[in-house]
Design a protein around this motif. Structure first.
Motif, PDB file in Angstrom:
ATOM      1  N   LEU A   1       0.833  -1.202   0.000  1.00  0.00           N
ATOM      2  CA  LEU A   1       0.000   0.000   0.000  1.00  0.00           C
ATOM      3  C   LEU A   1       0.871   1.257   0.000  1.00  0.00           C
ATOM      4  CD1 LEU A   1      -2.572  -0.937   2.796  1.00  0.00           C
ATOM      5  CD2 LEU A   1      -2.907  -1.085   0.334  1.00  0.00           C
ATOM      6  N   THR A   2       0.306   2.345  -0.474  1.00  0.00           N
ATOM      7  CA  THR A   2       0.915   3.654  -0.257  1.00  0.00           C
ATOM      8  C   THR A   2       0.363   4.182   1.065  1.00  0.00           C
ATOM      9  OG1 THR A   2      -0.851   4.904  -1.336  1.00  0.00           O
ATOM     10  CG2 THR A   2       0.957   4.103  -2.755  1.00  0.00           C
ATOM     11  N   PRO A   3       1.022   5.167   1.674  1.00  0.00           N
ATOM     12  CA  PRO A   3       0.442   5.756   2.885  1.00  0.00           C
ATOM     13  C   PRO A   3      -0.982   6.255   2.655  1.00  0.00           C
ATOM     14  CG  PRO A   3       2.719   6.406   2.699  1.00  0.00           C
ATOM     15  CD  PRO A   3       2.379   5.678   1.419  1.00  0.00           C
ATOM     16  N   GLU A   4      -1.215   6.891   1.521  1.00  0.00           N
ATOM     17  CA  GLU A   4      -2.555   7.401   1.238  1.00  0.00           C
ATOM     18  C   GLU A   4      -3.582   6.268   1.177  1.00  0.00           C
ATOM     19  OE1 GLU A   4      -4.222  11.089  -1.146  1.00  0.00           O
ATOM     20  OE2 GLU A   4      -2.999   9.756  -2.383  1.00  0.00           O
ATOM     21  N   GLU A   5      -3.237   5.147   0.554  1.00  0.00           N
ATOM     22  CA  GLU A   5      -4.151   3.993   0.508  1.00  0.00           C
ATOM     23  C   GLU A   5      -4.394   3.446   1.908  1.00  0.00           C
ATOM     24  OE1 GLU A   5      -3.055   2.223  -3.924  1.00  0.00           O
ATOM     25  OE2 GLU A   5      -1.827   1.654  -2.196  1.00  0.00           O
TER      26      GLU A   5
ATOM     27  N   HIS B   1      -3.708  14.645   5.804  1.00  0.00           N
ATOM     28  CA  HIS B   1      -2.844  15.527   5.013  1.00  0.00           C
ATOM     29  C   HIS B   1      -2.106  16.511   5.928  1.00  0.00           C
ATOM     30  CE1 HIS B   1      -3.432  14.357   0.861  1.00  0.00           C
ATOM     31  NE2 HIS B   1      -4.726  14.199   1.109  1.00  0.00           N
ATOM     32  N   GLN B   2      -2.808  17.049   6.931  1.00  0.00           N
ATOM     33  CA  GLN B   2      -2.170  17.968   7.879  1.00  0.00           C
ATOM     34  C   GLN B   2      -1.090  17.250   8.696  1.00  0.00           C
ATOM     35  OE1 GLN B   2      -2.326  21.268   8.178  1.00  0.00           O
ATOM     36  NE2 GLN B   2      -0.796  21.139   9.795  1.00  0.00           N
ATOM     37  N   LEU B   3      -1.394  16.058   9.189  1.00  0.00           N
ATOM     38  CA  LEU B   3      -0.404  15.306   9.967  1.00  0.00           C
ATOM     39  C   LEU B   3       0.798  14.918   9.103  1.00  0.00           C
ATOM     40  CD1 LEU B   3      -2.750  13.032  12.112  1.00  0.00           C
ATOM     41  CD2 LEU B   3      -1.642  15.177  12.770  1.00  0.00           C
TER      42      LEU B   3
ATOM     43  N   CYS C   1       4.990   3.553  -2.432  1.00  0.00           N
ATOM     44  CA  CYS C   1       4.699   2.254  -1.826  1.00  0.00           C
ATOM     45  C   CYS C   1       5.413   2.132  -0.480  1.00  0.00           C
ATOM     46  CB  CYS C   1       5.137   1.136  -2.771  1.00  0.00           C
ATOM     47  SG  CYS C   1       4.600  -0.492  -2.228  1.00  0.00           S
ATOM     48  N   PHE C   2       4.685   1.664   0.509  1.00  0.00           N
ATOM     49  CA  PHE C   2       5.188   1.539   1.878  1.00  0.00           C
ATOM     50  C   PHE C   2       6.516   0.787   1.928  1.00  0.00           C
ATOM     51  CE2 PHE C   2       5.282  -0.152   6.212  1.00  0.00           C
ATOM     52  CZ  PHE C   2       4.905   0.941   6.963  1.00  0.00           C
ATOM     53  N   SER C   3       6.647  -0.258   1.113  1.00  0.00           N
ATOM     54  CA  SER C   3       7.871  -1.063   1.130  1.00  0.00           C
ATOM     55  C   SER C   3       9.101  -0.273   0.708  1.00  0.00           C
ATOM     56  CB  SER C   3       7.715  -2.301   0.245  1.00  0.00           C
ATOM     57  OG  SER C   3       7.486  -1.911  -1.095  1.00  0.00           O
TER      58      SER C   3
ATOM     59  N   GLY D   1      -1.819   6.741  10.937  1.00  0.00           N
ATOM     60  CA  GLY D   1      -2.934   5.805  10.802  1.00  0.00           C
ATOM     61  C   GLY D   1      -3.537   5.438  12.144  1.00  0.00           C
ATOM     62  N   ALA D   2      -2.683   5.294  13.145  1.00  0.00           N
ATOM     63  CA  ALA D   2      -3.157   4.905  14.478  1.00  0.00           C
ATOM     64  C   ALA D   2      -3.974   5.993  15.155  1.00  0.00           C
ATOM     65  CB  ALA D   2      -1.967   4.524  15.356  1.00  0.00           C
TER      66      ALA D   2
END
Length: 148
Positions: free
Chosen positions: A21-25, A46-48, A61-63, A77-78
């Motif tokens: 996943l991407t961070p946005e996904e 978006h602000q964070l 991509c997260f990887s 995300g948390a």
């Protein structure tokens, strides 16, 4: 269901579920599973992302992200669903000094909102700076540290 809605966990090394996943996904996934208001929550992530200096990485991509950026993504995300309990494993590891200060402010803010944040760290000063209670794990035993 109760645990999922009332807690969040930021892992230091168990991130396999995010690798494709991407961070946005990932953030959009969080919005969906917690049924958060999409427009408002999108503005928040978006602000964070801006505050943690990862706006350029939001579509990567997260990887392919650095260790510290992965930690920042997980933390965003948390906190999107604002859980009463946040658990973070080695949260300061891999973070730049600005991000460390940001995390300390976040944890302090959560404390003032009567929310619980449990975190592990090998950097004792970070715990001294913000924690109400400090415990040390040594030889498989837990010891409470004297702290003011």
């Amino acid at each position: 269901m109760f645990l999922r809605k009332n807690s969040a966990f930021v892992s230091s090394d168990h991130q396999d579920h995010l690798q494709k996943l991407t961070p946005e996904e990932y953030f959009e996934f969080i919005i969906d599973i917690y049924e958060l208001p999409a427009d408002r929550t999108t503005q928040i992530y978006h602000q964070l992302s801006k505050e943690l200096n990862i706006t350029k990485e939001i579509s990567v991509c997260f990887s392919n992200l650095s260790f510290g950026t992965k930690k920042k993504v997980q933390l965003i995300g948390a906190v999107l669903h604002d859980p009463p309990l946040l658990v973070c494993d080695e949260i300061f590891e891999g973070l730049d000094s600005q991000a460390v200060e940001w995390v300390k402010r976040l944890f302090t803010k959560r404390k003032h909102e009567n929310k619980t944040t449990l975190f592990t760290t090998h950097i004792f000063q970070h715990a001294l700076d913000i924690a109400d209670q400090i415990y040390r794990l040594e030889g498989g035993c837990l010891f409470e540290e004297a702290h003011q």
